[in-house]
Design an enzyme around this catalytic site. Structure first.
Site, PDB file in Angstrom:
ATOM      1  N   PRO A 184       0.820  -1.217   0.000  1.00 13.47           N
ATOM      2  CA  PRO A 184       0.000   0.000   0.000  1.00 13.47           C
ATOM      3  C   PRO A 184       0.852   1.265   0.000  1.00 13.47           C
ATOM      4  O   PRO A 184       1.833   1.376   0.745  1.00 13.47           O
ATOM      5  CB  PRO A 184      -0.805  -0.127   1.294  1.00 13.47           C
ATOM      6  CG  PRO A 184      -0.929  -1.605   1.492  1.00 13.47           C
ATOM      7  CD  PRO A 184       0.376  -2.180   1.016  1.00 13.47           C
ATOM      8  N   CYS A 185       0.456   2.194  -0.857  1.00 14.95           N
ATOM      9  CA  CYS A 185       1.290   3.382  -1.064  1.00 14.95           C
ATOM     10  C   CYS A 185       0.892   4.565  -0.197  1.00 14.95           C
ATOM     11  O   CYS A 185       1.629   5.548  -0.113  1.00 14.95           O
ATOM     12  CB  CYS A 185       1.223   3.799  -2.538  1.00 14.95           C
ATOM     13  SG  CYS A 185      -0.443   4.252  -3.095  1.00 14.95           S
ATOM     14  N   GLN A 186      -0.282   4.499   0.463  1.00 21.57           N
ATOM     15  CA  GLN A 186      -0.774   5.676   1.181  1.00 21.57           C
ATOM     16  C   GLN A 186       0.198   6.238   2.215  1.00 21.57           C
ATOM     17  O   GLN A 186       0.286   7.464   2.371  1.00 21.57           O
ATOM     18  CB  GLN A 186      -2.120   5.358   1.853  1.00 21.57           C
ATOM     19  CG  GLN A 186      -3.245   5.060   0.881  1.00 21.57           C
ATOM     20  CD  GLN A 186      -3.371   3.573   0.593  1.00 21.57           C
ATOM     21  OE1 GLN A 186      -2.394   2.828   0.747  1.00 21.57           O
ATOM     22  NE2 GLN A 186      -4.546   3.130   0.179  1.00 21.57           N
TER      23      GLN A 186
END
Length: 379
Positions: free
Chosen positions: A79-81
């Site tokens: 996940p890049c958040q």
């Protein structure tokens, strides 16, 4: 191929299938894919459920050592958040940070190689210490160190040779500007060196085809007469005009290249008009004759005024689901599960298939070289 069989892979955080499709096209055989999102898993099952083993679950619940998998590649996009410019910038303190799980998968599966993707924000100075921790942990996954104890760069240390690259999808054939960090590694015992991947497409070649020889406009059946390059391209066009030969390689692919044959939204196969698009400072849509701006997921499927196209008459609208999917490289028969919002979120979170395939072929080349080295008899 390894021992006469296809290269086998496991993928974490599979989402709507962008990286999985690209790696499959590059010659990898998926033995296991996992994602926690209901809609993403429904998309994977609807399109490849007969071919790919798909599991909806939290990766933290997987005990890789007990699964009996013998794989050559571990891949995925954590996940890049936590590292996104548009996020909260909490990095490894964000509970959504799954890099420790990617590292654990490598530790427990011991693949010949791995390939991970994340947002360009991971390479920002604020996260460089954490990036070093990720690289060092992947290089020697048995040595557990805390993220707050960011080690120095140790490129010659560890079980795996690890490289990282900041790449633009447009340079590898995607009709979209999308800068992403890729982290790749191969076992040092394989005896191969990971060289930087070579771009296949360029802005210079696109500008040449548009404004020097006109091949771009002819390809689309459009007249070049009366057209002038946008202000931000004039200097580059003038520089190119002083050269006798076209730049090498292929031109960047544009929005027009990707979607022009679809025509206006017709309500078929996800090509559905979505009202509400509007421009405001910093959100002015994508020009038809350039690669699209980065297709984004956002908290509600389409963030603000992004994910819009500026048409020939100057009007703008949202990209349809099918158009956005084309910009990410998905085939037209790839169906997305869920609402417009959920579909756009899956598309925006995906790795462009052209880029995933290019990186897959690049890494497979290293594995193929290693297999040839291993096959040479010792005299």
């Amino acid at each position: 191929m390894a021992d006469g069989r296809p290269w086998r892979s496991v993928e974490l955080f599979s989402g709507g299938g962008g990286m999985a499709l690209g790696l499959a096209r590059a010659g990898f055989e998926h033995r296991f894919l996992i994602d926690w999102n209901t809609h993403a898993c429904a998309t994977l099952r609807a399109n490849r459920g007969m071919e790919w083993p798909i599991r909806q679950d939290d990766v933290r619940a997987v005990r890789w050592r007990h699964m009996g998998l013998d794989v050559d590649l571990v891949a995925g996009g954590p996940p890049c958040q936590p590292f996104s410019i548009g996020g909260k910038h909490a990095g490894h303190l964000d509970p959504r940070d799954m890099w420790p799980e990617a590292i654990r998968a490598v530790r427990e599966l011991r693949p010949r190689a791995f390939l991970f993707e994340n947002v360009a924000g991971l390479a920002r100075p604020a996260f460089r210490g954490y990036l070093r921790w990720v690289l060092r942990s992947l290089a020697d996954p048995d040595v557990e160190i805390l993220p707050d104890e960011a080690p120095p760069d140790c490129p010659g240390v560890g079980e795996y040779q690890v490289r990282w690259f900041l790449l633009d999808a447009a340079d590898f054939g995607a009709p979209q500007r999308r800068r992403r960090v890729f982290i790749a590694g191969v076992r040092r015992s394989l005896g191969v060196t990971l060289e930087a991947p070579t771009p296949t497409h360029s802005r210079d070649r696109l500008l040449w085809d548009q404004w020097i020889d006109g091949a771009y406009w002819a390809r689309h059946g459009l007249r070049v007469a009366g057209r002038e390059p946008p202000r931000d391209q004039i200097a580059a066009v003038e520089r190119l005009s002083r050269h006798a030969l076209a730049p090498p390689g292929r031109p960047w692919r544009t929005v027009r290249d990707a979607i022009s044959d679809l025509g206006p939204p017709n309500g078929v196969n996800g090509h559905v008009f979505q009202p509400g698009a509007r421009a405001y400072p910093g959100h002015t849509g994508s020009r038809l004759d350039e690669p699209a701006k980065t297709i984004k997921a956002g908290d509600h499927g389409v963030p603000g005024g992004e994910n819009m196209v500026v048409l020939d008459d100057g009007s703008m609208r949202y990209f349809t689901v099918r158009e956005a999917a084309r910009l990410q490289g998905f085939p037209d028969d790839w169906a997305f599960a869920g609402s417009w919002t959920e579909s756009m979120r899956q598309i925006g979170n995906a790795v462009p298939i052209q880029l995933a395939e290019a990186m897959g072929r690049w890494l497979r080349g290293a594995l193929d070289r290693a297999a040839r080295i291993d096959a040479v008899p010792v005299r």
